[in-house]
Design a protein around this motif. Structure first.
Motif, short mmCIF file in Angstrom:
data_model
loop_
_atom_site.label_atom_id
_atom_site.label_comp_id
_atom_site.label_asym_id
_atom_site.label_seq_id
_atom_site.Cartn_x
_atom_site.Cartn_y
_atom_site.Cartn_z
N LYS A 1 -1.59 -1.13 -0.42
CA LYS A 1 -1.61 0.17 -1.07
C LYS A 1 -0.42 0.27 -2.00
O LYS A 1 0.73 0.05 -1.58
CB LYS A 1 -1.56 1.30 -0.03
CG LYS A 1 -2.87 1.59 0.65
CD LYS A 1 -2.74 2.84 1.51
CE LYS A 1 -4.06 3.18 2.19
NZ LYS A 1 -3.94 4.39 3.03
N ILE A 2 -0.69 0.58 -3.24
CA ILE A 2 0.39 0.68 -4.23
C ILE A 2 0.41 2.09 -4.82
O ILE A 2 -0.63 2.76 -4.90
CB ILE A 2 0.25 -0.37 -5.34
CG1 ILE A 2 -1.11 -0.21 -6.05
CG2 ILE A 2 0.40 -1.77 -4.78
CD1 ILE A 2 -1.27 -1.16 -7.23
N LYS A 3 1.59 2.50 -5.23
CA LYS A 3 1.77 3.83 -5.81
C LYS A 3 2.36 3.69 -7.20
O LYS A 3 3.38 3.03 -7.40
CB LYS A 3 2.71 4.67 -4.92
CG LYS A 3 2.90 6.10 -5.40
CD LYS A 3 3.76 6.89 -4.42
CE LYS A 3 3.92 8.33 -4.85
NZ LYS A 3 4.76 9.10 -3.91
N ARG A 4 1.67 4.29 -8.15
CA ARG A 4 2.13 4.29 -9.54
C ARG A 4 2.59 5.69 -9.91
O ARG A 4 1.90 6.68 -9.59
CB ARG A 4 1.02 3.84 -10.48
CG ARG A 4 0.65 2.38 -10.35
CD ARG A 4 -0.40 2.00 -11.41
NE ARG A 4 -0.68 0.58 -11.40
CZ ARG A 4 -1.60 -0.01 -10.66
NH1 ARG A 4 -2.33 0.74 -9.82
NH2 ARG A 4 -1.80 -1.30 -10.72
N ALA A 5 3.71 5.76 -10.58
CA ALA A 5 4.24 7.06 -10.99
C ALA A 5 3.35 7.68 -12.05
O ALA A 5 2.79 6.98 -12.90
CB ALA A 5 5.66 6.90 -11.53
N LYS A 6 3.19 9.00 -11.97
CA LYS A 6 2.41 9.71 -12.97
C LYS A 6 3.26 9.90 -14.22
O LYS A 6 4.34 10.49 -14.17
CB LYS A 6 1.97 11.06 -12.42
CG LYS A 6 0.56 11.06 -11.86
CD LYS A 6 0.05 12.48 -11.69
CE LYS A 6 -1.44 12.48 -11.41
NZ LYS A 6 -1.97 13.85 -11.29
N LEU A 7 2.74 9.41 -15.33
CA LEU A 7 3.48 9.49 -16.59
C LEU A 7 2.60 10.12 -17.65
O LEU A 7 1.37 9.97 -17.62
CB LEU A 7 3.91 8.09 -17.04
CG LEU A 7 4.82 7.31 -16.06
CD1 LEU A 7 5.00 5.88 -16.54
CD2 LEU A 7 6.17 8.01 -15.92
N PRO A 8 3.19 10.80 -18.60
CA PRO A 8 2.39 11.37 -19.69
C PRO A 8 1.76 10.27 -20.53
O PRO A 8 2.24 9.13 -20.56
CB PRO A 8 3.42 12.18 -20.48
CG PRO A 8 4.75 11.61 -20.11
CD PRO A 8 4.63 11.14 -18.70
N GLY A 9 0.69 10.59 -21.22
CA GLY A 9 -0.04 9.60 -21.98
C GLY A 9 0.78 8.98 -23.10
O GLY A 9 0.55 7.82 -23.48
N TRP A 10 1.76 9.72 -23.63
CA TRP A 10 2.54 9.20 -24.76
C TRP A 10 3.67 8.28 -24.29
O TRP A 10 4.31 7.63 -25.11
CB TRP A 10 3.14 10.36 -25.56
CG TRP A 10 3.92 11.34 -24.72
CD1 TRP A 10 3.48 12.51 -24.21
CD2 TRP A 10 5.29 11.21 -24.30
NE1 TRP A 10 4.45 13.14 -23.48
CE2 TRP A 10 5.60 12.36 -23.53
CE3 TRP A 10 6.29 10.26 -24.50
CZ2 TRP A 10 6.84 12.56 -22.95
CZ3 TRP A 10 7.55 10.47 -23.94
CH2 TRP A 10 7.81 11.61 -23.17
N ALA B 1 7.27 1.85 -18.24
CA ALA B 1 6.77 2.37 -16.96
C ALA B 1 7.33 1.55 -15.80
O ALA B 1 7.42 0.32 -15.88
CB ALA B 1 5.25 2.33 -16.95
N PRO B 2 7.73 2.19 -14.74
CA PRO B 2 8.26 1.46 -13.57
C PRO B 2 7.16 0.65 -12.90
O PRO B 2 5.98 0.98 -12.98
CB PRO B 2 8.78 2.58 -12.66
CG PRO B 2 8.01 3.79 -13.06
CD PRO B 2 7.74 3.65 -14.53
N ASN B 3 7.56 -0.41 -12.22
CA ASN B 3 6.60 -1.25 -11.51
C ASN B 3 5.98 -0.49 -10.35
O ASN B 3 6.63 0.38 -9.74
CB ASN B 3 7.28 -2.51 -10.98
CG ASN B 3 7.74 -3.43 -12.10
OD1 ASN B 3 7.12 -3.50 -13.16
ND2 ASN B 3 8.84 -4.14 -11.88
N PRO B 4 4.71 -0.79 -10.03
CA PRO B 4 4.08 -0.12 -8.89
C PRO B 4 4.85 -0.39 -7.60
O PRO B 4 5.39 -1.48 -7.40
CB PRO B 4 2.68 -0.75 -8.84
CG PRO B 4 2.45 -1.27 -10.22
CD PRO B 4 3.79 -1.71 -10.71
#
Length: 375
Positions: free
Chosen positions: A40-49, A55-58
């Motif tokens: 299970k991996i978690k990716r930070a929510k980032l704006p589309g731009w 982006a940080p690593n999962p």
């Protein structure tokens, strides 16, 4: 801990990539399953731009255990197989009835056009016989869960072998082999009963005892199609493919594998269908050639086993003996081993293979959703 909800699936992306990504939506990030190593991996929510390279690593938040993977894969496989079985079972019934009809045995097969016309006539006759869902209950109650077990053990085996230096093809083959052998232990009794009901036998005989005694022979006849199809799929299906392209390759692989392994399917049908399995090389002394007739019933009160010992001690040789006996039936010849080849090719290649992309997407989606929600 924060509780999230499953995000809607991008069906356009699924159709274009033949893949599915199930995501658990949380406020601080999105949680998904890495299907390569099942974490299970978690990716930070980032704006589309936001630049992707910044982006940080999962972040790995959980290592899914083999037990959890086994449970999720088994349930997902059973659910998708139940849907496919319910839809295609009448086609399987027609194929079985045509295949066990010994009047189709000829020394020289007719031209393909004549075979297609004959097939159309046979299909109409079998449909008129009715009860196309004969034997569906044992199939749904046993064979469908057994198919789920196949998926579960296959995925766990592939995951364990992924840590070895084995190639992807060998990992896929070994995963399919282990999954098929384990599932056949559960599925074979239901298949034996379903076949005898589909063929409209007056009595089903000792279907449970026969199926268990002949299990090694069933495994020997079931594996050739599965393994050959896995090899063909590995040769043609790789990279990013659309659903349409995937379906085309899947149908082609299924058609080729189905035709080449028809003799094994004919032998398997005979092995499970016969209430009295007779092998000439067994210790029994067969003096009357008429005893070889597969359709001949034996006294059900006979205390002797209806399955010879050689069937379990030398399954490969027993399958060969069964094929040789089939060749000597009727007018004889190799054509007997290809009885119902057209029906088998149409059933597996066109009737089933075209559903594989949908079934694959559904299976992965259900499996990953269960891993996210349950574990």
């Amino acid at each position: 801990s924060e509780v999230g909800r499953l995000e809607p699936v991008n069906l356009t992306q699924v159709a274009s990539e033949t893949n599915i990504n199930i995501t658990l939506d949380c406020k601080q990030g999105c949680i998904s399953v890495d299907s390569k190593n099942f974490t299970k991996i978690k990716r930070a929510k980032l704006p589309g731009w936001y630049p992707s390279f910044l982006a940080p690593n999962p972040q790995v938040i959980k290592q899914i255990s083999n037990t959890e993977l086994l449970v999720a894969a088994t349930v997902a496989g059973a659910v998708t197989e139940m849907a496919r079985t319910s839809l295609l079972y009448p086609l399987q019934t027609i194929k079985t009835r045509v295949q066990v009809d010994q009047h189709n045995f000829t020394r020289r097969p007719p031209p393909l056009t004549d075979q297609i016309k004959t097939l159309g006539t046979n299909v109409q006759e079998k449909i008129q016989e009715g009860n196309l869902y004969a034997g569906v209950t044992p199939t749904l109650l046993v064979s469908v869960p057994a198919t789920g077990i196949y998926y579960g053990f296959r995925d766990v085996t592939k995951r364990m072998l992924a840590m070895t230096p084995m190639s992807d093809t060998w990992i896929a083959l070994m995963g399919a082999f282990v999954g098929d052998v384990v599932s056949l232990c559960f599925r074979t009794p239901a298949d034996a009963l379903a076949l005898r009901l589909q063929a409209q036998n007056e009595t089903v005989g000792d279907w449970l005892g026969d199926s268990l005694a002949r299990l090694p022979m069933v495994i020997a006849t079931d594996l050739p199609y599965l393994l050959s199809k896995v090899i063909l799929n590995r040769l043609f299906i790789h990279g990013s493919l659309s659903v349409e392209t995937y379906a085309e390759f899947a149908v082609f692989s299924a058609v080729v594998a189905a035709f080449l392994t028809t003799p094994f399917d004919v032998a398997r049908t005979r092995i499970l269908l016969d209430k009295e399995l007779i092998l000439e090389d067994d210790e029994q002394n067969i003096e009357d050639d008429e005893a070889i007739s597969i359709g001949e019933d034996r006294d059900t009160n006979d205390s002797e086993s209806s399955t010879p010992t050689i069937a379990s001690t030398r399954p490969g040789y027993s399958v060969l003996q069964t094929m040789l006996q089939i060749m000597r039936e009727g007018e004889g010849g190799v054509a007997n081993l290809f009885a119902g080849w057209l029906e088998r090719v149409l059933y597996l290649g066109i009737g089933r293979a075209w559903l594989e992309p949908v079934q694959l997407i559904g299976y992965i989606g259900i499996r990953d959703a269960l891993l996210l929600e349950w574990f």
